[in-house]
Write a protein that holds these residues in place. Structure first.
Motif, PDB file in Angstrom:
ATOM      1  N   PRO A 399      78.602  94.103  48.448  1.00 58.59           N
ATOM      2  CA  PRO A 399      79.256  93.042  49.222  1.00 58.59           C
ATOM      3  C   PRO A 399      78.327  91.860  49.448  1.00 58.59           C
ATOM      4  O   PRO A 399      77.095  91.983  49.387  1.00 58.59           O
ATOM      5  CB  PRO A 399      79.608  93.739  50.543  1.00 58.59           C
ATOM      6  CG  PRO A 399      78.624  94.850  50.667  1.00 58.59           C
ATOM      7  CD  PRO A 399      78.342  95.317  49.270  1.00 58.59           C
ATOM      8  N   PHE A 400      78.919  90.685  49.698  1.00 62.08           N
ATOM      9  CA  PHE A 400      78.164  89.490  50.051  1.00 62.08           C
ATOM     10  C   PHE A 400      77.560  89.652  51.437  1.00 62.08           C
ATOM     11  O   PHE A 400      78.164  90.275  52.328  1.00 62.08           O
ATOM     12  CB  PHE A 400      79.074  88.257  50.039  1.00 62.08           C
ATOM     13  CG  PHE A 400      79.325  87.699  48.671  1.00 62.08           C
ATOM     14  CD1 PHE A 400      78.720  86.522  48.274  1.00 62.08           C
ATOM     15  CD2 PHE A 400      80.180  88.350  47.782  1.00 62.08           C
ATOM     16  CE1 PHE A 400      78.955  85.993  47.010  1.00 62.08           C
ATOM     17  CE2 PHE A 400      80.412  87.838  46.531  1.00 62.08           C
ATOM     18  CZ  PHE A 400      79.802  86.656  46.138  1.00 62.08           C
ATOM     19  N   ASP A 401      76.366  89.118  51.620  1.00 64.12           N
ATOM     20  CA  ASP A 401      75.763  89.142  52.957  1.00 64.12           C
ATOM     21  C   ASP A 401      76.628  88.365  53.941  1.00 64.12           C
ATOM     22  O   ASP A 401      76.777  88.753  55.097  1.00 64.12           O
ATOM     23  CB  ASP A 401      74.350  88.525  52.906  1.00 64.12           C
ATOM     24  CG  ASP A 401      73.405  89.361  52.054  1.00 64.12           C
ATOM     25  OD1 ASP A 401      73.662  90.581  51.924  1.00 64.12           O
ATOM     26  OD2 ASP A 401      72.424  88.802  51.530  1.00 64.12           O
ATOM     27  N   ASN A 402      77.187  87.243  53.450  1.00 62.15           N
ATOM     28  CA  ASN A 402      78.100  86.438  54.265  1.00 62.15           C
ATOM     29  C   ASN A 402      79.429  86.326  53.506  1.00 62.15           C
ATOM     30  O   ASN A 402      79.501  85.609  52.513  1.00 62.15           O
ATOM     31  CB  ASN A 402      77.527  85.047  54.509  1.00 62.15           C
ATOM     32  CG  ASN A 402      78.406  84.207  55.430  1.00 62.15           C
ATOM     33  OD1 ASN A 402      79.455  84.662  55.898  1.00 62.15           O
ATOM     34  ND2 ASN A 402      77.982  82.981  55.681  1.00 62.15           N
ATOM     35  N   PRO A 403      80.446  87.059  53.916  1.00 64.13           N
ATOM     36  CA  PRO A 403      81.716  87.047  53.167  1.00 64.13           C
ATOM     37  C   PRO A 403      82.307  85.657  52.979  1.00 64.13           C
ATOM     38  O   PRO A 403      83.039  85.410  52.022  1.00 64.13           O
ATOM     39  CB  PRO A 403      82.638  87.929  54.024  1.00 64.13           C
ATOM     40  CG  PRO A 403      81.709  88.794  54.814  1.00 64.13           C
ATOM     41  CD  PRO A 403      80.500  87.960  55.085  1.00 64.13           C
ATOM     42  N   ASP A 404      81.982  84.705  53.868  1.00 63.49           N
ATOM     43  CA  ASP A 404      82.540  83.356  53.751  1.00 63.49           C
ATOM     44  C   ASP A 404      81.987  82.628  52.535  1.00 63.49           C
ATOM     45  O   ASP A 404      82.557  81.633  52.086  1.00 63.49           O
ATOM     46  CB  ASP A 404      82.229  82.543  55.014  1.00 63.49           C
ATOM     47  CG  ASP A 404      82.937  83.108  56.240  1.00 63.49           C
ATOM     48  OD1 ASP A 404      83.967  83.788  56.059  1.00 63.49           O
ATOM     49  OD2 ASP A 404      82.442  82.876  57.363  1.00 63.49           O
ATOM     50  N   GLU A 405      80.853  83.091  51.993  1.00 61.09           N
ATOM     51  CA  GLU A 405      80.251  82.440  50.837  1.00 61.09           C
ATOM     52  C   GLU A 405      80.862  82.882  49.513  1.00 61.09           C
ATOM     53  O   GLU A 405      80.537  82.330  48.470  1.00 61.09           O
ATOM     54  CB  GLU A 405      78.742  82.722  50.812  1.00 61.09           C
ATOM     55  CG  GLU A 405      77.997  82.122  51.999  1.00 61.09           C
ATOM     56  CD  GLU A 405      76.516  82.445  51.946  1.00 61.09           C
ATOM     57  OE1 GLU A 405      76.118  83.208  51.030  1.00 61.09           O
ATOM     58  OE2 GLU A 405      75.772  81.946  52.796  1.00 61.09           O
ATOM     59  N   GLN A 406      81.719  83.874  49.529  1.00 59.55           N
ATOM     60  CA  GLN A 406      82.301  84.384  48.289  1.00 59.55           C
ATOM     61  C   GLN A 406      83.427  83.478  47.811  1.00 59.55           C
ATOM     62  O   GLN A 406      84.360  83.165  48.547  1.00 59.55           O
ATOM     63  CB  GLN A 406      82.824  85.815  48.484  1.00 59.55           C
ATOM     64  CG  GLN A 406      83.382  86.422  47.197  1.00 59.55           C
ATOM     65  CD  GLN A 406      83.764  87.877  47.351  1.00 59.55           C
ATOM     66  OE1 GLN A 406      83.694  88.436  48.451  1.00 59.55           O
ATOM     67  NE2 GLN A 406      84.165  88.497  46.261  1.00 59.55           N
TER      68      GLN A 406
END
Length: 439
Positions: A399-406
């Motif tokens: 997973p992305f460390d910050n989901p908003d960056e995906q």
């Protein structure tokens, strides 16, 4: 009798005057080259003329090269437009990012058009304006040269006239040389001498007036050029700096803006390929029996007869004993798998199986491990946060460390071999999902 008009404001008198001026100038130049007449020299002005000619030649070359540069930009625009349009036509409507691809083609066309127009407005037009002043100055320099010859000629004529006066030391009556003079009576010789003296005085006065007039015309044009030539020569520095700054600035801005469009392209449509198929659904033993039927349509369901054969008694008569189990028809292996799973779920649970190789492998996966994918195409990163991949690589998705960056269509992961060798130090990065296939 009216003077003959030769058209365009020319008359026979003006033509004759111009011809006489050319002859006089030619004669004066010959005398100067032979050393029989002094030539006015101005070293500072001559240096200014040399600089002017150099500046004019350099500016003309820059104008030609700038025009060729703009033609190349225009040709590159057309080529880019054709390539982009071709790719957009080839990009099928059901592929991911079709609308974005069409928008990118339009944006690129706008950027190229704006770039070319700014170069025309702020570089080429300025160049034309800068060079526009040279032809007039060049014509005035040529006119100054002609007026300088006229001034030298008038100065020499005046000097010769006054030199003759001083050499004679006074007015002398010359002996008559023509037949008319010889035939003149003695009493009229005095009148003839007076006439000659008057003619000599008139020539000296005319020479003085001609000198003053020629000097005035020459000095007017000479003074203006003496001021303009150095100023024009110094102006080239600011103009060249401004031109190169404009070219560099517009080119940098253009490449920066169009690179953003291309970067967006690499992170969204990425390639001209179809969206990969959705992940396979693997049935589990925990699936409920009532959900299994929903996986099949009516045609795939086995046709099981609920009518059992009548039991025959020992005496051969029909009876009512317990019917044998129904004869299940052979089904697709997938169906049999689901049915076997269903029947297995109805049976008592078996003893826990020992840890398998897959379970132990899962324990060694990076934190947050989601699933594996296999790379189908080579991918070269376009940014520092992207993962370089080769066809055949196995990537562990995390997973992305910050989901908003995906971004849509992008995953985060690290190559399996890198993880096995370096563990927490393995390089991770984002990569396009449609370059891979889920395992």
């Amino acid at each position: 009798m009216a003077e003959l008009n030769l058209g365009k404001g020319l008359t026979a008198g003006k033509v004759a005057s111009n011809v006489q001026k050319k002859l006089t100038r030619a004669q004066e130049k010959v005398l100067q080259k032979l050393g029989k007449a002094d030539e006015t020299k101005d070293a500072a002005f001559e240096e200014g003329v040399i600089n002017f000619n150099k500046q004019y030649a350099e500016g003309s070359k820059l104008q030609r090269d700038l025009t060729a540069y703009l033609e190349a930009v225009k040709a590159m625009h057309e080529s880019s437009k054709n390539v982009q349009a071709c790719l957009a036509d080839m990009y099928e409507p059901d592929w991911y990012g079709k609308n974005e691809v069409d928008s990118i083609v339009e944006d690129c066309d706008v950027l190229w058009t704006d770039y070319h127009q700014k170069l025309v407005d702020h570089a080429l037009i300025s160049m034309d304006t800068y060079l526009g002043q040279f032809p007039d100055i060049k014509a005035r320099i040529a006119k100054r040269d002609r007026k300088l010859v006229d001034y030298d000629s008038a100065r020499h004529n005046y000097a010769i006239t006054h030199k003759s006066k001083k050499k004679d030391g006074g007015i002398k009556i010359t002996k008559p040389s023509s037949l008319l003079e010889r035939a003149t009576p003695g009493w009229a010789q005095g009148l003839l001498s007076a006439h000659n003296v008057a003619q000599s005085s008139l020539s000296r006065n005319q020479a003085e007036e001609e000198l003053e007039r020629a000097q005035k015309v020459f000095e007017e044009i000479n003074i203006d050029l003496q001021e303009e030539l150095p100023s024009l020569w110094n102006s080239r520095v600011g103009f060249y700096v401004s031109t190169f700054q404009s070219l560099s600035g517009f080119e940098e801005k253009f490449h920066k803006e169009i690179s953003r469009v291309r970067l967006w392209t690499s992170k969204h449509p990425t390639t001209l390929s179809a969206v990969p198929p959705p992940p396979k659904v693997t049935p589990s033993k925990e699936m409920k029996a009532e959900n299994i039927i929903n996986l099949f349509d009516a045609a795939a369901a086995p046709d099981i007869s609920v009518t059992s054969p009548t039991e025959v008694s020992d005496d051969g008569q029909p009876g009512t004993g317990t019917p044998p189990p129904p004869d299940l028809p052979q089904c697709h292996t997938g169906h049999n798998f689901f049915f076997s799973s269903w029947f297995h779920s109805l049976s008592p649970p078996a003893a826990a199986a020992p840890p398998t190789e897959e379970a132990s492998e899962a324990a060694e996966m990076p934190p947050g491990f989601l699933f594996k994918v296999q790379v189908m195409h080579d991918y070269a990163p376009n940014d520092t946060d992207e993962l370089e991949m080769k066809a055949g690589d196995v990537v562990l998705v995390i997973p992305f460390d910050n989901p908003d960056e995906q971004d849509d269509g992008w995953l985060m992961g690290m190559k399996q071999e890198d993880w096995k060798q370096n563990k927490e130090n393995a390089a991770k990065g984002v990569f396009p999902e449609n370059f891979t296939q889920r395992l």
